[in-house]
Write a protein that holds these residues in place. Sequence first.
Motif, PDB file in Angstrom:
ATOM      1  N   LEU A   1      23.761   4.240 -58.364  1.00  0.00           N
ATOM      2  CA  LEU A   1      22.580   3.815 -58.232  1.00  0.00           C
ATOM      3  C   LEU A   1      21.958   4.003 -59.035  1.00  0.00           C
ATOM      4  O   LEU A   1      21.114   5.384 -58.053  1.00  0.00           O
ATOM      5  CB  LEU A   1      23.222   3.111 -56.820  1.00  0.00           C
ATOM      6  N   TYR A   2      20.918   3.563 -59.456  1.00  0.00           N
ATOM      7  CA  TYR A   2      19.799   4.102 -60.694  1.00  0.00           C
ATOM      8  C   TYR A   2      18.418   2.585 -60.406  1.00  0.00           C
ATOM      9  O   TYR A   2      18.584   1.838 -60.520  1.00  0.00           O
ATOM     10  CB  TYR A   2      19.828   3.899 -62.070  1.00  0.00           C
ATOM     11  N   GLU A   3      17.905   3.521 -59.853  1.00  0.00           N
ATOM     12  CA  GLU A   3      16.105   2.331 -59.680  1.00  0.00           C
ATOM     13  C   GLU A   3      15.411   2.703 -61.117  1.00  0.00           C
ATOM     14  O   GLU A   3      15.123   3.785 -61.806  1.00  0.00           O
ATOM     15  CB  GLU A   3      15.626   2.492 -58.490  1.00  0.00           C
ATOM     16  N   TYR A   4      15.000   1.368 -61.721  1.00  0.00           N
ATOM     17  CA  TYR A   4      14.266   1.025 -62.355  1.00  0.00           C
ATOM     18  C   TYR A   4      13.466   0.421 -62.312  1.00  0.00           C
ATOM     19  O   TYR A   4      13.067  -0.597 -61.661  1.00  0.00           O
ATOM     20  CB  TYR A   4      15.246   0.422 -63.905  1.00  0.00           C
ATOM     21  N   LYS A   5      12.204   0.082 -63.170  1.00  0.00           N
ATOM     22  CA  LYS A   5      10.797  -0.281 -63.119  1.00  0.00           C
ATOM     23  C   LYS A   5      10.164  -0.744 -64.058  1.00  0.00           C
ATOM     24  O   LYS A   5      10.738  -0.220 -65.553  1.00  0.00           O
ATOM     25  CB  LYS A   5       9.250   0.677 -62.796  1.00  0.00           C
ATOM     26  N   CYS A   6       9.821  -2.582 -64.666  1.00  0.00           N
ATOM     27  CA  CYS A   6       9.841  -2.991 -65.581  1.00  0.00           C
ATOM     28  C   CYS A   6       7.973  -2.851 -65.690  1.00  0.00           C
ATOM     29  O   CYS A   6       7.336  -2.848 -65.040  1.00  0.00           O
ATOM     30  CB  CYS A   6      10.073  -4.488 -65.809  1.00  0.00           C
ATOM     31  N   ASN A   7       8.181  -2.083 -67.230  1.00  0.00           N
ATOM     32  CA  ASN A   7       6.394  -1.859 -67.616  1.00  0.00           C
ATOM     33  C   ASN A   7       5.660  -2.971 -67.429  1.00  0.00           C
ATOM     34  O   ASN A   7       4.477  -3.165 -68.052  1.00  0.00           O
ATOM     35  CB  ASN A   7       6.854  -0.931 -68.572  1.00  0.00           C
TER      36      ASN A   7
ATOM     37  N   PHE B   1      13.733  -2.811 -60.558  1.00  0.00           N
ATOM     38  CA  PHE B   1      15.696  -3.511 -59.926  1.00  0.00           C
ATOM     39  C   PHE B   1      16.901  -2.274 -60.425  1.00  0.00           C
ATOM     40  O   PHE B   1      16.158  -0.822 -60.511  1.00  0.00           O
ATOM     41  CB  PHE B   1      16.275  -4.210 -61.435  1.00  0.00           C
ATOM     42  N   GLN B   2      17.857  -2.671 -59.635  1.00  0.00           N
ATOM     43  CA  GLN B   2      18.654  -1.442 -59.045  1.00  0.00           C
ATOM     44  C   GLN B   2      19.773  -1.159 -60.653  1.00  0.00           C
ATOM     45  O   GLN B   2      20.951  -2.395 -60.607  1.00  0.00           O
ATOM     46  CB  GLN B   2      19.804  -1.113 -57.966  1.00  0.00           C
ATOM     47  N   VAL B   3      20.638  -0.866 -61.268  1.00  0.00           N
ATOM     48  CA  VAL B   3      21.996  -0.494 -62.193  1.00  0.00           C
ATOM     49  C   VAL B   3      22.793   0.700 -61.396  1.00  0.00           C
ATOM     50  O   VAL B   3      22.723   1.820 -61.516  1.00  0.00           O
ATOM     51  CB  VAL B   3      21.649  -1.116 -63.473  1.00  0.00           C
ATOM     52  N   LEU B   4      24.235   0.261 -61.286  1.00  0.00           N
ATOM     53  CA  LEU B   4      25.045   0.974 -60.734  1.00  0.00           C
ATOM     54  C   LEU B   4      25.704   1.427 -62.721  1.00  0.00           C
ATOM     55  O   LEU B   4      26.230   0.671 -63.070  1.00  0.00           O
ATOM     56  CB  LEU B   4      26.346   0.133 -60.144  1.00  0.00           C
ATOM     57  N   LYS B   5      25.377   2.098 -62.702  1.00  0.00           N
ATOM     58  CA  LYS B   5      26.389   3.312 -63.867  1.00  0.00           C
ATOM     59  C   LYS B   5      26.710   4.238 -64.294  1.00  0.00           C
ATOM     60  O   LYS B   5      25.906   5.135 -63.207  1.00  0.00           O
ATOM     61  CB  LYS B   5      25.364   2.545 -65.639  1.00  0.00           C
TER      62      LYS B   5
ATOM     63  N   LYS C   1      17.594  -3.591 -69.353  1.00  0.00           N
ATOM     64  CA  LYS C   1      16.354  -4.095 -69.849  1.00  0.00           C
ATOM     65  C   LYS C   1      16.424  -5.492 -68.770  1.00  0.00           C
ATOM     66  O   LYS C   1      17.019  -5.250 -67.882  1.00  0.00           O
ATOM     67  CB  LYS C   1      17.473  -5.686 -70.909  1.00  0.00           C
ATOM     68  N   CYS C   2      15.086  -5.801 -68.405  1.00  0.00           N
ATOM     69  CA  CYS C   2      15.073  -5.943 -67.013  1.00  0.00           C
ATOM     70  C   CYS C   2      15.484  -7.647 -66.649  1.00  0.00           C
ATOM     71  O   CYS C   2      15.473  -8.254 -67.283  1.00  0.00           O
ATOM     72  CB  CYS C   2      13.300  -6.278 -66.828  1.00  0.00           C
ATOM     73  N   PRO C   3      16.165  -6.999 -65.771  1.00  0.00           N
ATOM     74  CA  PRO C   3      16.589  -8.544 -65.227  1.00  0.00           C
ATOM     75  C   PRO C   3      16.058  -9.676 -64.706  1.00  0.00           C
ATOM     76  O   PRO C   3      16.588 -11.459 -65.307  1.00  0.00           O
ATOM     77  CB  PRO C   3      17.692  -7.989 -64.360  1.00  0.00           C
ATOM     78  N   ASP C   4      14.215  -9.661 -64.758  1.00  0.00           N
ATOM     79  CA  ASP C   4      13.507 -10.816 -64.492  1.00  0.00           C
ATOM     80  C   ASP C   4      13.177 -11.287 -65.881  1.00  0.00           C
ATOM     81  O   ASP C   4      12.988 -13.107 -66.299  1.00  0.00           O
ATOM     82  CB  ASP C   4      12.465 -10.202 -63.213  1.00  0.00           C
ATOM     83  N   CYS C   5      12.374 -10.736 -66.478  1.00  0.00           N
ATOM     84  CA  CYS C   5      11.382 -11.045 -67.890  1.00  0.00           C
ATOM     85  C   CYS C   5      12.642 -11.068 -69.335  1.00  0.00           C
ATOM     86  O   CYS C   5      12.377 -10.776 -70.573  1.00  0.00           O
ATOM     87  CB  CYS C   5      10.289 -10.486 -68.341  1.00  0.00           C
ATOM     88  N   GLY C   6      13.297 -10.080 -69.089  1.00  0.00           N
ATOM     89  CA  GLY C   6      14.555  -9.438 -69.969  1.00  0.00           C
ATOM     90  C   GLY C   6      13.866  -8.355 -71.249  1.00  0.00           C
ATOM     91  O   GLY C   6      14.387  -8.172 -72.630  1.00  0.00           O
ATOM     92  N   SER C   7      12.653  -7.907 -71.131  1.00  0.00           N
ATOM     93  CA  SER C   7      11.992  -6.608 -71.584  1.00  0.00           C
ATOM     94  C   SER C   7      12.457  -5.548 -71.286  1.00  0.00           C
ATOM     95  O   SER C   7      13.250  -5.230 -70.485  1.00  0.00           O
ATOM     96  CB  SER C   7      10.565  -6.638 -70.829  1.00  0.00           C
ATOM     97  N   SER C   8      12.277  -4.555 -72.830  1.00  0.00           N
ATOM     98  CA  SER C   8      13.576  -3.778 -72.435  1.00  0.00           C
ATOM     99  C   SER C   8      12.953  -2.335 -72.612  1.00  0.00           C
ATOM    100  O   SER C   8      12.592  -0.822 -72.504  1.00  0.00           O
ATOM    101  CB  SER C   8      13.989  -3.177 -73.715  1.00  0.00           C
ATOM    102  N   GLU C   9      11.120  -2.562 -71.865  1.00  0.00           N
ATOM    103  CA  GLU C   9      10.084  -1.488 -71.925  1.00  0.00           C
ATOM    104  C   GLU C   9      10.190  -1.411 -69.895  1.00  0.00           C
ATOM    105  O   GLU C   9       9.332  -1.785 -69.453  1.00  0.00           O
ATOM    106  CB  GLU C   9       8.515  -2.101 -71.969  1.00  0.00           C
ATOM    107  N   THR C  10      11.626  -0.377 -69.792  1.00  0.00           N
ATOM    108  CA  THR C  10      11.919  -0.447 -68.138  1.00  0.00           C
ATOM    109  C   THR C  10      12.096   1.618 -68.533  1.00  0.00           C
ATOM    110  O   THR C  10      11.974   2.260 -69.397  1.00  0.00           O
ATOM    111  CB  THR C  10      12.808  -0.448 -68.151  1.00  0.00           C
ATOM    112  N   GLU C  11      11.357   1.980 -67.417  1.00  0.00           N
ATOM    113  CA  GLU C  11      11.357   2.802 -66.534  1.00  0.00           C
ATOM    114  C   GLU C  11      12.687   3.487 -65.817  1.00  0.00           C
ATOM    115  O   GLU C  11      12.390   2.847 -64.989  1.00  0.00           O
ATOM    116  CB  GLU C  11       9.901   3.877 -67.068  1.00  0.00           C
ATOM    117  N   ARG C  12      13.242   4.411 -65.812  1.00  0.00           N
ATOM    118  CA  ARG C  12      14.325   4.621 -64.492  1.00  0.00           C
ATOM    119  C   ARG C  12      12.935   5.734 -63.742  1.00  0.00           C
ATOM    120  O   ARG C  12      12.410   6.281 -63.960  1.00  0.00           O
ATOM    121  CB  ARG C  12      15.172   5.762 -64.314  1.00  0.00           C
TER     122      ARG C  12
END
Length: 60
Positions: free
Chosen positions: A3-9, A15-19, A29-40
């Motif tokens: 389970l990886y944790e990401y933050k939307c810039n 948010f977390q992603v299982l992969k 992509k951020c599940p709230d705003c749809g931005s791909s400006e995220t970092e692990r």
Amino acid sequence: MPLYEYKCNRCKTTFQVLKPVSERDKSEKCPDCGSSETERLISLFTSNATTCSPYVHTGG
């Protein structure tokens, strides 16, 4: 699968992603705003493992 944790810039949502490990560097992509400006993020983990010793202290 980890389970990886990401933050939307953009909106600062975390948010977390299982992969699979093989896809860990793939952006999400951020599940709230749809931005791909995220970092692990680097996440801490815990373990419920206990240590068992074959030696028994009986005092004395």
